[in-house]
Design a protein around this motif. Structure first.
Motif, PDB file in Angstrom:
ATOM      1  N   PRO A  83       1.543   6.284  -4.208  1.00 53.70           N
ATOM      2  CA  PRO A  83       2.073   7.312  -5.132  1.00 53.70           C
ATOM      3  C   PRO A  83       1.889   6.946  -6.608  1.00 53.70           C
ATOM      4  CG  PRO A  83       3.646   6.838  -3.394  1.00 53.70           C
ATOM      5  CD  PRO A  83       2.602   5.787  -3.311  1.00 53.70           C
ATOM      6  N   VAL A  84       2.075   5.644  -6.921  1.00 56.83           N
ATOM      7  CA  VAL A  84       1.906   5.220  -8.315  1.00 56.83           C
ATOM      8  C   VAL A  84       0.463   5.428  -8.769  1.00 56.83           C
ATOM      9  CG1 VAL A  84       2.099   3.264  -9.901  1.00 56.83           C
ATOM     10  CG2 VAL A  84       3.794   3.576  -8.092  1.00 56.83           C
ATOM     11  N   LEU A  94       0.823  -1.204   0.000  1.00 61.06           N
ATOM     12  CA  LEU A  94       0.000   0.000   0.000  1.00 61.06           C
ATOM     13  C   LEU A  94       0.860   1.258   0.000  1.00 61.06           C
ATOM     14  CD1 LEU A  94      -2.786   1.298   0.186  1.00 61.06           C
ATOM     15  CD2 LEU A  94      -2.622   1.109   2.673  1.00 61.06           C
ATOM     16  N   VAL A  95       1.916   1.261   0.797  1.00 59.89           N
ATOM     17  CA  VAL A  95       2.812   2.426   0.833  1.00 59.89           C
ATOM     18  C   VAL A  95       3.489   2.630  -0.518  1.00 59.89           C
ATOM     19  CG1 VAL A  95       4.915   3.332   1.899  1.00 59.89           C
ATOM     20  CG2 VAL A  95       3.178   2.259   3.312  1.00 59.89           C
ATOM     21  N   LEU A  96       3.808   1.549  -1.198  1.00 62.92           N
ATOM     22  CA  LEU A  96       4.473   1.682  -2.489  1.00 62.92           C
ATOM     23  C   LEU A  96       3.501   2.010  -3.627  1.00 62.92           C
ATOM     24  CD1 LEU A  96       6.954  -1.343  -2.276  1.00 62.92           C
ATOM     25  CD2 LEU A  96       7.467   1.073  -1.931  1.00 62.92           C
ATOM     26  N   VAL A  97       2.237   1.563  -3.524  1.00 64.55           N
ATOM     27  CA  VAL A  97       1.296   1.698  -4.630  1.00 64.55           C
ATOM     28  C   VAL A  97       0.582   3.036  -4.623  1.00 64.55           C
ATOM     29  CG1 VAL A  97      -0.893   0.762  -5.521  1.00 64.55           C
ATOM     30  CG2 VAL A  97       0.991  -0.764  -4.981  1.00 64.55           C
ATOM     31  N   LEU A 145      -1.452  -6.493  -3.812  1.00 62.38           N
ATOM     32  CA  LEU A 145      -1.331  -5.466  -4.845  1.00 62.38           C
ATOM     33  C   LEU A 145      -2.708  -5.002  -5.329  1.00 62.38           C
ATOM     34  CD1 LEU A 145       0.621  -3.899  -6.660  1.00 62.38           C
ATOM     35  CD2 LEU A 145       0.508  -5.779  -8.298  1.00 62.38           C
ATOM     36  N   GLY A 146      -3.621  -5.947  -5.555  1.00 61.83           N
ATOM     37  CA  GLY A 146      -4.965  -5.553  -5.958  1.00 61.83           C
ATOM     38  C   GLY A 146      -5.681  -4.758  -4.888  1.00 61.83           C
ATOM     39  N   HIS A 147      -5.594  -5.218  -3.634  1.00 62.76           N
ATOM     40  CA  HIS A 147      -6.227  -4.496  -2.531  1.00 62.76           C
ATOM     41  C   HIS A 147      -5.630  -3.110  -2.388  1.00 62.76           C
ATOM     42  CE1 HIS A 147      -8.339  -4.031   1.279  1.00 62.76           C
ATOM     43  NE2 HIS A 147      -7.201  -3.644   1.829  1.00 62.76           N
ATOM     44  N   ALA A 148      -4.294  -3.013  -2.484  1.00 58.64           N
ATOM     45  CA  ALA A 148      -3.639  -1.710  -2.367  1.00 58.64           C
ATOM     46  C   ALA A 148      -4.005  -0.801  -3.525  1.00 58.64           C
ATOM     47  CB  ALA A 148      -2.118  -1.908  -2.304  1.00 58.64           C
ATOM     48  N   TRP A 149      -4.160  -1.381  -4.722  1.00 55.31           N
ATOM     49  CA  TRP A 149      -4.550  -0.558  -5.873  1.00 55.31           C
ATOM     50  C   TRP A 149      -5.956   0.020  -5.684  1.00 55.31           C
ATOM     51  CZ3 TRP A 149      -1.834   1.358  -9.799  1.00 55.31           C
ATOM     52  CH2 TRP A 149      -2.512   1.871 -10.882  1.00 55.31           C
ATOM     53  N   LEU A 153      -0.210   9.149  -9.192  1.00 54.78           N
ATOM     54  CA  LEU A 153       0.410   9.605 -10.429  1.00 54.78           C
ATOM     55  C   LEU A 153      -0.373   9.123 -11.645  1.00 54.78           C
ATOM     56  CD1 LEU A 153       2.781  11.003 -11.853  1.00 54.78           C
ATOM     57  CD2 LEU A 153       4.052   8.847 -11.704  1.00 54.78           C
ATOM     58  N   TRP A 154      -0.844   7.877 -11.577  1.00 50.25           N
ATOM     59  CA  TRP A 154      -1.639   7.333 -12.676  1.00 50.25           C
ATOM     60  C   TRP A 154      -2.943   8.112 -12.859  1.00 50.25           C
ATOM     61  CZ3 TRP A 154      -1.397   4.232 -16.745  1.00 50.25           C
ATOM     62  CH2 TRP A 154      -2.571   3.737 -17.291  1.00 50.25           C
ATOM     63  N   ASP A 155      -3.647   8.396 -11.751  1.00 49.85           N
ATOM     64  CA  ASP A 155      -4.891   9.163 -11.857  1.00 49.85           C
ATOM     65  C   ASP A 155      -4.628  10.568 -12.377  1.00 49.85           C
ATOM     66  OD1 ASP A 155      -6.291   7.012 -10.945  1.00 49.85           O
ATOM     67  OD2 ASP A 155      -6.283   7.647  -8.861  1.00 49.85           O
ATOM     68  N   ALA A 156      -3.517  11.184 -11.942  1.00 48.98           N
ATOM     69  CA  ALA A 156      -3.181  12.520 -12.452  1.00 48.98           C
ATOM     70  C   ALA A 156      -2.904  12.484 -13.949  1.00 48.98           C
ATOM     71  CB  ALA A 156      -1.964  13.072 -11.695  1.00 48.98           C
ATOM     72  N   LEU A 157      -2.191  11.451 -14.394  1.00 52.38           N
ATOM     73  CA  LEU A 157      -1.936  11.310 -15.825  1.00 52.38           C
ATOM     74  C   LEU A 157      -3.234  11.076 -16.601  1.00 52.38           C
ATOM     75  CD1 LEU A 157       1.317   9.138 -15.817  1.00 52.38           C
ATOM     76  CD2 LEU A 157       1.122  11.575 -16.315  1.00 52.38           C
ATOM     77  N   VAL A 158      -4.154  10.284 -16.029  1.00 51.56           N
ATOM     78  CA  VAL A 158      -5.436  10.042 -16.701  1.00 51.56           C
ATOM     79  C   VAL A 158      -6.229  11.329 -16.842  1.00 51.56           C
ATOM     80  CG1 VAL A 158      -7.678   8.905 -16.439  1.00 51.56           C
ATOM     81  CG2 VAL A 158      -5.579   7.622 -16.046  1.00 51.56           C
TER      82      VAL A 158
END
Length: 401
Positions: A55-56, A50-53, A282-286, A59-64
């Motif tokens: 920011p990603v 969760l801590v790693l995902v 990873l899915g839960h954190a996403w 960033l992904w939502d900002a890019l979208v």
């Protein structure tokens, strides 16, 4: 009594059509019991992931959002402009060329070809080739009739020759050949019998004796030796194969089986549990990062709206709109009315000037060339519509004075 709360017996309860029907429940299989290893590594892995995902995902939502804004504000209008430019540069010139140049030129060429080629060829076919063809056909029919008559005469002559000359000669030759054939057949039968006796006693009987007393025993001995050799070779190969099989099984198969069963399988199971938990984490954190990103985006959107959008909207509604109305009512509308009045006066002046110029041109033409010749009335023999011909009037030549 409230019928909706307490329906009568034998009647159905009221159904609210606005309510959405409940989705069918899917029966889930009971999950298998999890081991202590999965439970021990689940929470730390989910926290780290969760801590790693986060920011990603942000960033992904900002890019979208940036991509959607660029698509709506820049790329789509630019694409439409390029499409219109491409049509104006490539499509419309070719359409105009096809419609206003190629099609008329093609029709003109078609008409010219019809006049220069089709009409002369049709005339040539009708007036020249058809009579010539009829003449040739008549000539060929005459020649064919003459040839047919000649052929019938030659056929009759040949038939007479065949019937009166060739048939008796053929019968005589056939009788002679039949006698010779009978003699030659008798001679052939005698020679065949002699040759058969000689071949039997000189070739067949010695060959049968040689096969029975010499070749057959030798062949049986060779076959028995071959079978023995094959059995010996197969026994040796089988022994060597069994030895190699046990050596390979002891040296290769059993160590590989032990390695797979006692090392690779437990390690694979541990790695599978770790990978499954890592994928689930990873899915839960996403998904959690998506909710966090959505909350942050809504907060930033609200903050941007209250900082920029609402002041601009208030300034537009409270300041610019009244000022615009005042400017429209005090300046633009009077200026438009004055412009329309000037336009009407200008059109009237131009119309009067055109009428004056037309009148002056007519006067000048009348002064140079005189009055135009008026049409002379033509005497009509028939009465007009109101003065219709009657029996008592003298409008005919017989009743005139």
């Amino acid at each position: 009594m409230d019928l909706e709360k307490h329906p009568r017996e034998g009647s159905e309860a009221p159904v609210d059509l606005r309510t959405r029907p409940a989705e069918p429940q899917v029966r889930r299989e009971p999950e298998a019991a999890e081991g202590c290893l999965a439970v021990a590594i689940r929470i730390p892995v989910r926290i780290i992931v969760l801590v790693l995902v986060v920011p990603v995902r942000m960033l992904w939502d900002a890019l979208v959002v940036t991509g959607r804004f660029l698509n709506d504000a820049l790329l789509r209008p630019l694409g439409r402009a390029l499409l219109w430019l491409g049509r104006a540069v490539f499509v419309w010139p070719f359409v105009g060329l096809w419609r206003y140049v190629v099609v008329p030129v093609g029709k003109a060429l078609g008409r010219l070809g019809n006049v220069l080629l089709v009409v002369p060829l049709v005339w040539l076919y009708r007036c020249v080739l058809t009579p010539v063809g009829h003449a040739l056909a008549w000539f060929v029919r005459g020649v064919g009739a003459a040839v047919a008559r000649l052929a019938r005469g030659v056929g009759a002559a040949l038939g007479w020759v065949y019937a009166q000359l060739l048939t008796p000669v053929g019968h005589a030759v056939a009788w002679v050949l039949k006698g010779l054939g009978v003699g030659l057949a008798a001679l052939g039968i005698g020679v065949r019998a002699v040759v058969a006796r000689l071949a039997r006693y000189l070739v067949v009987v010695p060959a049968v004796w040689l096969y029975t007393w010499l070749l057959a025993p030798v062949g049986r001995a060779v076959v028995w030796c071959g079978k023995g050799l094959v059995w010996l070779v197969s026994t040796i190969v089988t022994g060597v194969g069994m030895a190699l099989h046990w050596i390979a099984r002891i040296l290769l198969v059993l160590p590989a089986l032990a390695l797979w069963r006692w090392i690779l399988t437990p390690v694979g199971r541990v790695l599978a549990v770790i990978g499954r938990e890592l994928w689930d984490a990873l899915g839960h954190a996403w998904r959690v990062a998506g909710h966090i990103s959505l909350t942050v985006g809504r907060f930033l959107g609200t903050l941007l709206r209250w900082i920029f959008v609402e002041p601009v909207r208030w300034a537009y509604r409270s300041v610019l709109t009244p000022v615009g109305h005042v400017v429209r009512d005090t300046l633009l509308r009077p200026a438009a009315e004055a412009a329309r009045s000037v336009g009407r006066a200008t059109r009237q002046a131009l119309a009067a000037a055109r009428e004056s110029v037309r009148q002056a041109r007519a006067d000048f033409r009348r002064m140079l060339f005189g009055e135009p010749r008026q049409p002379q009335p033509v005497g009509r023999r028939e009465p007009s519509g109101r003065e219709a011909r009657t029996l008592g009037s003298s409008t005919t030549a017989l009743t005139k004075d």
